[in-house]
Scaffold this active site. Structure first.
Site: not given
Ligand code: PLP
Length: 409
Positions: A139, A224, A253
């Site tokens: 994700f 990520d 986050k």
């Molecule tokens: N990358 C990862 C691993 C995530 O868990 C998330 C959100 O849960 C995102 C990217 C996207 O982040 P945002 O919701 O701040 O755009």
């Protein structure tokens, strides 16, 4: 006085229905605790999805928000400001990547930045290559590029045409790396612990093979760390549990403990790829967000619990939580690193994850269902033994009543 009914009515009338919200409205928080519209207390084992890692309304964070709001809220990226450079320096040092940082506002935006950076890097360093390879069940966000990067086609297909330039390999499957075309590939992008699909850590062997593939074929490794970073797994970044050095990592986050901020941290070979005009943002890297993130990092660094610093505390609390969960009949496949924890409800437990979450909510615990029978726990890192013991008792009580076992707590 705010009532849940009033909030539900307004949300359903005026707010787009992108979330199936639980029937509770929160109005106050403090540390591990949340309070609803009736004044009922909950222990939060989700932290706004791995975001409020220092706990709700942390006094030092609240104080710098107020102070900076009085001093300077926003100018623009056309000018120098306090805190941005200092924060970038801290992130570069914490990550061990060397290099430089681009600030954004969210995880998806940080990942977009990383993808753009990798593609532009390829124009000079690997002409003709454009593919970004990501993992099944990954994700990476909800924008058009990050939803295409996300290895769950059902999240992208409703918005077809899906943005080209992304291919997926099977997560943790070393043999499947053979399906990557090394010539056309710019970068491999992955989470070292997949969060949104249920907390699935990569294996050491898999990451070693990925890193070797990248080194051999002039392919960038993007990690990520949006969910797994900021000490969620005990270390500043989760990749630091493994013997790999990414070229780029992304953070968001918990970087601002709930205040929106994202970051692309790029190592020395990549970090000077962008030149003025290539990339930008109105809000990213503003004085308020940067000051809050600096204070958040400083609170992580000065955190103590008994004899423990943040790393030792998260390691201990995560191990204790996983051990206690694994003792419960009906709880299966307990997994994770630090306080990024997942488990599955056994097939004999006659309720799915969503029903389980609602039952926990009615006992005063906020947790998360990842579809089917998978549960995710991301408590604030300040969580203590007493909070974990209380959660375990609630799990026993619920599963016991659905599984015909005695509560042992
Ligand atoms: N990358 C990862 C691993 C995530 O868990 C998330 C959100 O849960 C995102 C990217 C996207 O982040 P945002 O919701 O701040 O755009």
């Amino acid at each position: 006085m705010t009532t849940l009914g009033h909030l539900q009515e307004l949300d359903s009338t005026y707010v787009m229905g992108t979330y199936a919200r639980k029937p509770v409205g929160f109005v106050k928080g403090s540390g591990m605790e949340l309070y609803d519209t009736n004044g009922e207390r909950y222990y939060d084992f989700l932290s706004g999805i791995g975001t409020v890692n220092l706990g709700h309304c942390h006094p030092a964070i609240t104080e710098v928000i107020c102070e900076q709001a009085h001093a300077l809220g926003h100018v623009s990226n056309y000018f120098h400001i306090e805190y941005r450079g200092e924060l970038a320096q801290k992130l570069v040092e914490l990550s061990g990547l060397g290099g430089k940082v681009f600030f954004a506002n969210s995880g998806a935006e940080a990942n977009e930045g990383a993808i753009k950076l990798a593609r532009k890097w390829a124009h000079a360093n690997k002409p003709g290559a454009s593919q970004i390879v990501t993992m099944t069940m990954s994700f990476h966000g909800r924008t058009l590029a990050t939803v295409a990067a996300t290895g769950q086609p059902e999240r992208a297909l409703p918005f077809a045409p899906v943005m080209p330039g992304f291919t997926h390999v099977v997560f943790n499957d070393i043999d499947d790396l053979a399906h990557i075309n090394p010539e056309s590939t710019v970068a491999i992008m992955l989470e070292v612990v997949q969060g949104e699909s249920g907390v699935w850590p990569a294996t050491h062997a898999y990451l070693a093979h990925v890193a070797e593939f990248c080194a051999q074929h002039n392919v960038l490794l993007i990690v990520d760390e949006v969910q797994s970073g900021m000490y969620r797994t005990g270390k500043p970044f989760a990749f630091q549990h493994f013997n790999i050095t990414p070229d780029i990592i992304t953070s968001a986050k918990a970087l601002g403990n709930g205040f929106p901020i994202g970051a692309v941290i790029a190592g020395e070979s990549v970090c000077d790829t962008f030149v003025p005009g290539d990339h930008g943002t109105t809000f990213g890297g503003g004085p308020l967000a940067c000051r809050v993130a600096l204070e958040t990092l400083s609170q992580f660094e000065s955190f103590t619990s008994g004899e423990n610093n943040i790393e030792a505390h998260v390691e201990w609390a995560g191990r204790y939580l996983r051990t206690r969960l694994a003792e419960i009949i009906g709880v299966e496949n307990v997994r994770g690193i630090g306080l990024m924890v997942g488990f599955s409800l056994g097939t004999d437990v006659d309720m799915d994850a969503s029903a389980f979450v609602e039952a926990m909510l009615s006992k005063g615990f906020v947790i998360n269902a990842i579809g089917g029978h998978h549960i995710r726990l991301l408590p604030p890192l300040i969580c203590k033994k007493s909070h974990i013991d209380a959660l375990i008792s609630a799990v026993y009580a619920i599963i016991g009543s659905h599984y015909d076992i005695e509560e042992t707590e």
